[in-house]
Design a protein around this motif. Structure first.
Motif, PDB file in Angstrom:
ATOM      1  N   LEU A 109       0.845  -1.184   0.000  1.00 40.68           N
ATOM      2  CA  LEU A 109       0.000   0.000   0.000  1.00 40.68           C
ATOM      3  C   LEU A 109       0.883   1.237   0.000  1.00 40.68           C
ATOM      4  CD1 LEU A 109      -2.967   0.944   0.138  1.00 40.68           C
ATOM      5  CD2 LEU A 109      -2.768   0.928   2.633  1.00 40.68           C
ATOM      6  N   VAL A 110       0.662   2.118  -0.984  1.00 40.34           N
ATOM      7  CA  VAL A 110       1.430   3.357  -1.113  1.00 40.34           C
ATOM      8  C   VAL A 110       0.503   4.525  -0.794  1.00 40.34           C
ATOM      9  CG1 VAL A 110       2.807   4.822  -2.648  1.00 40.34           C
ATOM     10  CG2 VAL A 110       2.900   2.318  -2.890  1.00 40.34           C
ATOM     11  N   ALA A 122      -6.015   4.326  10.979  1.00 43.04           N
ATOM     12  CA  ALA A 122      -7.110   3.479  10.516  1.00 43.04           C
ATOM     13  C   ALA A 122      -6.703   2.656   9.302  1.00 43.04           C
ATOM     14  CB  ALA A 122      -8.330   4.346  10.183  1.00 43.04           C
ATOM     15  N   ILE A 123      -5.954   3.267   8.393  1.00 44.15           N
ATOM     16  CA  ILE A 123      -5.477   2.543   7.209  1.00 44.15           C
ATOM     17  C   ILE A 123      -4.540   1.414   7.622  1.00 44.15           C
ATOM     18  CG2 ILE A 123      -4.001   2.750   5.161  1.00 44.15           C
ATOM     19  CD1 ILE A 123      -5.168   5.597   4.817  1.00 44.15           C
ATOM     20  N   ALA A 124      -3.629   1.698   8.559  1.00 39.89           N
ATOM     21  CA  ALA A 124      -2.693   0.668   9.013  1.00 39.89           C
ATOM     22  C   ALA A 124      -3.432  -0.501   9.653  1.00 39.89           C
ATOM     23  CB  ALA A 124      -1.698   1.268  10.002  1.00 39.89           C
ATOM     24  N   ARG A 125      -4.488  -0.204  10.395  1.00 38.22           N
ATOM     25  CA  ARG A 125      -5.260  -1.282  11.036  1.00 38.22           C
ATOM     26  C   ARG A 125      -5.896  -2.184   9.991  1.00 38.22           C
ATOM     27  NH1 ARG A 125      -9.759  -0.413  15.864  1.00 38.22           N
ATOM     28  NH2 ARG A 125     -10.204  -2.630  16.232  1.00 38.22           N
ATOM     29  N   THR A 126      -6.514  -1.581   8.981  1.00 41.98           N
ATOM     30  CA  THR A 126      -7.123  -2.372   7.911  1.00 41.98           C
ATOM     31  C   THR A 126      -6.064  -3.147   7.141  1.00 41.98           C
ATOM     32  OG1 THR A 126      -8.919  -0.770   7.672  1.00 41.98           O
ATOM     33  CG2 THR A 126      -8.542  -2.266   5.829  1.00 41.98           C
ATOM     34  N   ALA A 127      -4.949  -2.482   6.848  1.00 38.12           N
ATOM     35  CA  ALA A 127      -3.870  -3.129   6.097  1.00 38.12           C
ATOM     36  C   ALA A 127      -3.351  -4.358   6.828  1.00 38.12           C
ATOM     37  CB  ALA A 127      -2.743  -2.137   5.844  1.00 38.12           C
ATOM     38  N   ASP A 148      -1.521   9.225  18.702  1.00 44.57           N
ATOM     39  CA  ASP A 148      -2.867   9.174  18.113  1.00 44.57           C
ATOM     40  C   ASP A 148      -2.930   8.164  16.972  1.00 44.57           C
ATOM     41  OD1 ASP A 148      -4.005  11.001  19.806  1.00 44.57           O
ATOM     42  OD2 ASP A 148      -3.672  12.725  18.495  1.00 44.57           O
ATOM     43  N   ALA A 149      -1.907   8.168  16.121  1.00 46.02           N
ATOM     44  CA  ALA A 149      -1.877   7.216  15.008  1.00 46.02           C
ATOM     45  C   ALA A 149      -1.818   5.781  15.521  1.00 46.02           C
ATOM     46  CB  ALA A 149      -0.679   7.503  14.104  1.00 46.02           C
ATOM     47  N   ILE A 150      -0.989   5.547  16.526  1.00 45.86           N
ATOM     48  CA  ILE A 150      -0.841   4.197  17.073  1.00 45.86           C
ATOM     49  C   ILE A 150      -2.140   3.736  17.734  1.00 45.86           C
ATOM     50  CG2 ILE A 150       0.337   2.857  18.864  1.00 45.86           C
ATOM     51  CD1 ILE A 150       2.837   4.575  18.182  1.00 45.86           C
ATOM     52  N   LYS A 151      -2.774   4.632  18.490  1.00 47.18           N
ATOM     53  CA  LYS A 151      -4.032   4.269  19.151  1.00 47.18           C
ATOM     54  C   LYS A 151      -5.107   3.941  18.122  1.00 47.18           C
ATOM     55  CE  LYS A 151      -7.485   5.925  22.465  1.00 47.18           C
ATOM     56  NZ  LYS A 151      -7.895   7.057  23.336  1.00 47.18           N
ATOM     57  N   THR A 152      -5.227   4.763  17.075  1.00 49.04           N
ATOM     58  CA  THR A 152      -6.232   4.523  16.040  1.00 49.04           C
ATOM     59  C   THR A 152      -5.959   3.220  15.303  1.00 49.04           C
ATOM     60  OG1 THR A 152      -6.404   6.922  15.754  1.00 49.04           O
ATOM     61  CG2 THR A 152      -7.443   5.557  14.073  1.00 49.04           C
ATOM     62  N   SER A 153      -4.680   2.870  15.179  1.00 47.88           N
ATOM     63  CA  SER A 153      -4.327   1.631  14.473  1.00 47.88           C
ATOM     64  C   SER A 153      -4.518   0.390  15.332  1.00 47.88           C
ATOM     65  CB  SER A 153      -2.866   1.698  14.014  1.00 47.88           C
ATOM     66  OG  SER A 153      -1.971   1.441  15.080  1.00 47.88           O
ATOM     67  N   ALA A 154      -4.886   0.583  16.615  1.00 45.52           N
ATOM     68  CA  ALA A 154      -5.008  -0.533  17.562  1.00 45.52           C
ATOM     69  C   ALA A 154      -3.702  -1.321  17.650  1.00 45.52           C
ATOM     70  CB  ALA A 154      -6.172  -1.449  17.178  1.00 45.52           C
ATOM     71  N   GLY A 155      -2.587  -0.610  17.533  1.00 44.83           N
ATOM     72  CA  GLY A 155      -1.275  -1.242  17.634  1.00 44.83           C
ATOM     73  C   GLY A 155      -0.747  -1.811  16.334  1.00 44.83           C
ATOM     74  N   ASN A 237     -13.944   9.012   2.804  1.00 44.53           N
ATOM     75  CA  ASN A 237     -12.743   9.203   3.609  1.00 44.53           C
ATOM     76  C   ASN A 237     -11.674   8.246   3.109  1.00 44.53           C
ATOM     77  OD1 ASN A 237     -11.171   7.910   6.045  1.00 44.53           O
ATOM     78  ND2 ASN A 237     -11.651  10.002   6.671  1.00 44.53           N
ATOM     79  N   VAL A 238     -10.402   8.696   3.075  1.00 46.30           N
ATOM     80  CA  VAL A 238      -9.346   7.887   2.472  1.00 46.30           C
ATOM     81  C   VAL A 238      -9.143   6.562   3.201  1.00 46.30           C
ATOM     82  CG1 VAL A 238      -7.489   9.016   3.796  1.00 46.30           C
ATOM     83  CG2 VAL A 238      -6.982   7.920   1.597  1.00 46.30           C
ATOM     84  N   SER A 239      -9.365   6.536   4.508  1.00 51.22           N
ATOM     85  CA  SER A 239      -9.206   5.275   5.225  1.00 51.22           C
ATOM     86  C   SER A 239     -10.316   4.294   4.860  1.00 51.22           C
ATOM     87  CB  SER A 239      -9.183   5.510   6.742  1.00 51.22           C
ATOM     88  OG  SER A 239     -10.409   6.014   7.215  1.00 51.22           O
ATOM     89  N   VAL A 240     -11.522   4.820   4.627  1.00 49.56           N
ATOM     90  CA  VAL A 240     -12.629   3.961   4.195  1.00 49.56           C
ATOM     91  C   VAL A 240     -12.375   3.465   2.774  1.00 49.56           C
ATOM     92  CG1 VAL A 240     -15.102   3.873   3.710  1.00 49.56           C
ATOM     93  CG2 VAL A 240     -14.270   5.113   5.719  1.00 49.56           C
ATOM     94  N   ALA A 241     -11.933   4.373   1.900  1.00 48.33           N
ATOM     95  CA  ALA A 241     -11.652   3.991   0.518  1.00 48.33           C
ATOM     96  C   ALA A 241     -10.565   2.923   0.454  1.00 48.33           C
ATOM     97  CB  ALA A 241     -11.241   5.225  -0.287  1.00 48.33           C
TER      98      ALA A 241
END
Length: 255
Positions: A109-110, A122-127, A148-155, A237-241
């Motif tokens: 993913l780029v 959010a993108i990292a979590r889905t990825a 914030d990024a780490i928390k949203t990614s759930a680690g 939203n880009v994370s949803v897309a």
């Protein structure tokens, strides 16, 4: 897939290094640095030494007003603050051969100028959920990896390789030379995301919500693909897309 991941130092918060000499020593010591903020107009021999030292690295150097530095710390920062990254950035040149060696089909993913930290998380979590082998981000105009990024990614940002590169165009050319097709998710096409064959080695490019994918990357892409929209709102939203197109890749790879 775990064998080509470097161990990550798990930290909840970013650390700061204050003062120009201390920052120089942190760079020399190989610390994982997210970014360096320098006071606008700063000069002197030590600053020139720092700039020369950074010329051979992938560490962003940002010139900011002194007020920003003062808000970040009340300590004597001498016009320079380095933000220590909670993750270790990796090189996509190391990831791709390792994926092939393990008999897996690369899915990369780029992210082109995705700057919102929560979108990044959010993108990292889905990825991580779909088995993306690495996320590639640019040196500049990228979301900072912070609490914030780490928390949203759930680690997830601790488990998926994040690769930072100075030139995404050159990185995409490297991916193509390595046998990957480039699929750009953009509304600037008549083809839907279902058209590409994601069972092939693939790199999916996502752009920022305001400007989308740069023309330079659109020109190098093998496929342009858009998400079908039926409502009055014209964009996601880009994370949803990212989730939508990644799960199309998973559907093809598991069907």
């Amino acid at each position: 897939m775990d064998n080509f991941r470097k161990p990550q130092r798990v930290k909840e918060n970013n650390e700061f290094v204050f003062g120009i000499r201390a920052v120089i020593e942190a760079v020399k010591a190989g610390r994982d640095i997210e970014t360096i903020y320098v006071q606008r107009g700063l000069g002197g021999e030590l600053f020139l030494e720092l700039k020369a030292l950074l010329s051979g690295t992938l560490i962003p150097l940002n010139s900011v007003p002194v007020e920003k530095l003062n808000r970040m710390s009340q300590k004597n920062h001498q016009g320079v603050i380095a933000v220590i990254s909670p993750i270790t950035y990796q090189n996509i040149e190391d990831i791709i051969p390792a994926v092939f060696e393990q008999g897996e089909v690369p899915l990369i993913l780029v992210l082109d100028s995705v700057t919102d930290v929560r979108n990044m998380g959010a993108i990292a979590r889905t990825a991580a959920c779909v088995g993306v082998h690495a996320i590639v981000v640019p040196l500049k105009n990228a979301a900072q990896i912070n609490a914030d990024a780490i928390k949203t990614s759930a680690g997830a940002l601790f488990s998926i390789p994040i690769c930072r590169h100075s030139n995404l165009h050159k990185t995409c050319l490297f991916l193509q030379e390595s046998g990957l097709q480039i699929v750009a998710c953009t509304e600037k096409t008549n083809d839907f995301i279902y058209a590409p064959d994601y069972t092939m080695p693939t790199a999916i490019v996502m752009g920022s919500e305001d400007e989308g994918i740069s023309n330079e990357l659109l020109r190098v892409a093998d496929h342009l693909a858009k998400i079908p929209m039926a409502g009055k709102i014209e964009s996601l939203n880009v994370s949803v897309a990212a989730g939508v197109i990644l799960y199309e890749a998973v559907r093809q790879r598991t069907s």
